[in-house]
Enzyme design. Structure first.
Site, PDB file in Angstrom:
ATOM      1  N   ARG A   1      59.402  48.794  -5.788  1.00 53.13           N
ATOM      2  CA  ARG A   1      58.016  48.844  -6.249  1.00 53.13           C
ATOM      3  C   ARG A   1      57.317  47.512  -6.004  1.00 53.13           C
ATOM      4  NH1 ARG A   1      55.385  49.288 -11.751  1.00 53.13           N
ATOM      5  NH2 ARG A   1      53.564  50.608 -11.395  1.00 53.13           N
TER       6      ARG A   1
ATOM      7  N   HIS B   1      54.048  47.117  -3.626  1.00 51.21           N
ATOM      8  CA  HIS B   1      52.807  46.599  -4.206  1.00 51.21           C
ATOM      9  C   HIS B   1      52.377  45.295  -3.551  1.00 51.21           C
ATOM     10  CE1 HIS B   1      52.354  49.017  -8.175  1.00 51.21           C
ATOM     11  NE2 HIS B   1      53.014  49.727  -7.289  1.00 51.21           N
TER      12      HIS B   1
ATOM     13  N   VAL C   1      48.632  45.107  -0.537  1.00 47.98           N
ATOM     14  CA  VAL C   1      47.408  44.419  -0.950  1.00 47.98           C
ATOM     15  C   VAL C   1      46.917  43.453   0.122  1.00 47.98           C
ATOM     16  CG1 VAL C   1      46.342  42.959  -2.711  1.00 47.98           C
ATOM     17  CG2 VAL C   1      47.944  44.749  -3.383  1.00 47.98           C
TER      18      VAL C   1
ATOM     19  N   GLY D   1      49.088  42.366   2.627  1.00 50.64           N
ATOM     20  CA  GLY D   1      50.218  42.298   3.524  1.00 50.64           C
ATOM     21  C   GLY D   1      51.419  41.716   2.806  1.00 50.64           C
TER      22      GLY D   1
ATOM     23  N   ASP E   1      53.137  39.104   1.836  1.00 47.85           N
ATOM     24  CA  ASP E   1      52.960  37.649   1.785  1.00 47.85           C
ATOM     25  C   ASP E   1      53.321  37.047   0.436  1.00 47.85           C
ATOM     26  OD1 ASP E   1      50.885  38.543   0.192  1.00 47.85           O
ATOM     27  OD2 ASP E   1      49.347  37.286   1.127  1.00 47.85           O
TER      28      ASP E   1
ATOM     29  N   SER F   1      52.069  37.491  -2.375  1.00 50.14           N
ATOM     30  CA  SER F   1      50.926  37.204  -3.249  1.00 50.14           C
ATOM     31  C   SER F   1      51.101  37.839  -4.627  1.00 50.14           C
ATOM     32  CB  SER F   1      49.618  37.675  -2.610  1.00 50.14           C
ATOM     33  OG  SER F   1      49.694  39.038  -2.217  1.00 50.14           O
TER      34      SER F   1
ATOM     35  N   ASN G   1      50.005  46.576 -11.573  1.00 51.39           N
ATOM     36  CA  ASN G   1      51.118  45.629 -11.491  1.00 51.39           C
ATOM     37  C   ASN G   1      51.668  45.209 -12.845  1.00 51.39           C
ATOM     38  OD1 ASN G   1      51.072  45.617  -8.705  1.00 51.39           O
ATOM     39  ND2 ASN G   1      49.706  43.859  -8.569  1.00 51.39           N
TER      40      ASN G   1
ATOM     41  N   PRO H   1      47.377  53.182  -3.925  1.00 53.32           N
ATOM     42  CA  PRO H   1      47.415  54.632  -4.162  1.00 53.32           C
ATOM     43  C   PRO H   1      47.932  54.902  -5.566  1.00 53.32           C
ATOM     44  CG  PRO H   1      48.546  54.048  -2.108  1.00 53.32           C
ATOM     45  CD  PRO H   1      48.228  52.769  -2.791  1.00 53.32           C
TER      46      PRO H   1
ATOM     47  N   HIS I   1      61.066  57.150  -4.649  1.00 50.96           N
ATOM     48  CA  HIS I   1      61.058  57.699  -6.005  1.00 50.96           C
ATOM     49  C   HIS I   1      62.347  58.442  -6.332  1.00 50.96           C
ATOM     50  CE1 HIS I   1      56.357  57.632  -6.371  1.00 50.96           C
ATOM     51  NE2 HIS I   1      56.909  56.429  -6.368  1.00 50.96           N
ATOM     52  N   THR I   2      63.290  58.444  -5.413  1.00 53.24           N
ATOM     53  CA  THR I   2      64.609  59.000  -5.720  1.00 53.24           C
ATOM     54  C   THR I   2      65.354  58.121  -6.727  1.00 53.24           C
ATOM     55  OG1 THR I   2      66.603  59.968  -4.733  1.00 53.24           O
ATOM     56  CG2 THR I   2      65.886  57.831  -3.868  1.00 53.24           C
TER      57      THR I   2
ATOM     58  N   ASP J   1      69.312  58.725  -2.494  1.00 50.55           N
ATOM     59  CA  ASP J   1      69.647  59.868  -1.644  1.00 50.55           C
ATOM     60  C   ASP J   1      68.408  60.718  -1.439  1.00 50.55           C
ATOM     61  OD1 ASP J   1      69.283  61.190  -4.057  1.00 50.55           O
ATOM     62  OD2 ASP J   1      71.407  61.545  -4.414  1.00 50.55           O
TER      63      ASP J   1
END
Length: 320
Positions: free
Chosen positions: A54, A58, A62, A64, A66, A68, A86, A152, A182-183, A245
């Site tokens: 995640r 994230h 935003v 790239g 980097d 940040s 966040n 998103p 999300h697995t 998986d």
């Protein structure tokens, strides 16, 4: 917990000016140092795989990839960490621990952006996912602004989500593949509570959710909204929750997606075929995921003399 085969995937030697083995001469132990930190944490907390995935997503979506997202807010400036999406990102201490070890070994050489990318890959492998080569050479950004965060969301439609992925140079297949992260992981009840009781203001639950799953989620979440800090969570994959998986896709095919965006993948005509394919071909999903992660990690990267190599991942370097 069943054992899964691990696959090694190869990527081109150079991708978007990133290189395999970028630190071979300047800090040859860099990747093993990061891996050791992740392995130590994973032994006591396998949920870090989802946390790092995640964080990586994230960050890259935003400004790239980097780093940040790692910058701490100050009294004069709110960084990306302060943005709503966040507030539940975690695992920053893992990156800080790896950075501290690297600074002792080879100061001002390894970027925080590369640490995020490498640590995420290591965590995926530990959870049974694909072992893929990560090109490195990213540099750390010089800007982190709360107002730049526009990610998103869990209630987006497929077209809305796809617009966000397209803006980053990713394809529809990339989107469905990357959401396969999300697995592993959980979602706070607040992100899907409307599906249980009042879907899109209808006063009724989401008809696309399996009733047995709905009943289970009501027991977990309760009937009242709660502050984020006290909001319960539910596993996004109700089957193999800590294993990387393809079972996430099979859950979607059984109407057991937790968040609306997840379930929509199996309902929308543009993505349902990809979901079905991944549900029946676990090895194919792992291959595609490895490739998509390398692609994600190359978004708008800073290389060469751009940006900086932070000494502390949470703070920009002081002016020279």
């Amino acid at each position: 917990m069943k054992l899964l085969l691990m696959f090694l995937f190869f990527v081109p030697l150079v991708l978007a000016d990133l290189q395999l083995g970028f630190y071979n001469s300047t800090c040859p132990q860099a990747e093993s140092i990061i891996r050791a930190v992740v392995q130590k944490r994973f032994k006591s907390d396998p949920s870090i795989t989802a946390a790092l995935l995640r964080m990586h997503f994230h960050d890259c979506f935003v400004r790239g990839c980097d780093a940040s997202i790692l910058i701490d807010s100050t009294k004069n400036a709110s960084s990306e960490k302060a943005a709503g999406p966040n507030l539940t990102v975690r695992g920053f201490e893992i990156i800080d621990e790896a950075k501290a070890s690297l600074e002792r070994q080879c100061p001002s050489i390894v970027s925080c952006a590369d640490i995020i990318t490498l640590a995420t890959k290591d965590a995926v492998v530990l959870a049974g996912g694909p072992n893929y080569a990560v090109p490195t050479g990213r540099r750390d950004g010089l800007v982190s602004n709360e107002l730049d965060v526009n990610l998103p969301g869990p209630t987006d439609t497929i077209p809305q989500a796809f617009d966000a992925f397209t803006a980053k140079g990713l394809t529809l297949n990339d989107m469905v593949t990357l959401l396969g992260a999300h697995t592993v992981g959980v979602a706070h009840c607040g992100f899907f509570r409307d599906r249980l009781f009042n879907f899109q203001g209808t006063g009724a639950p989401d008809p696309s959710m399996d009733p047995i799953l709905r009943a289970r989620l009501i027991r977990i979440c309760g009937t009242r909204s709660r502050p984020l800090s006290k909001d319960p969570t539910a596993f996004l994959d109700q089957n193999t929750s800590f294993i990387f998986d393809n079972q996430y896709y099979n859950q979607l095919l059984m109407k057991r997606g937790i968040m609306q965006i997840d379930q929509e993948l199996s309902l929308d005509g543009s993505t349902s075929g990809i979901v079905s394919s991944f549900g029946s071909d676990g090895a194919g999903f792992l291959t595609k995921f490895a490739n998509a992660m390398v692609k994600l990690g190359s978004i708008e990267v800073l290389v060469g003399n751009a940006g900086e190599i932070r000494k502390n991942c949470g703070v920009f370097n002081p002016p020279v």
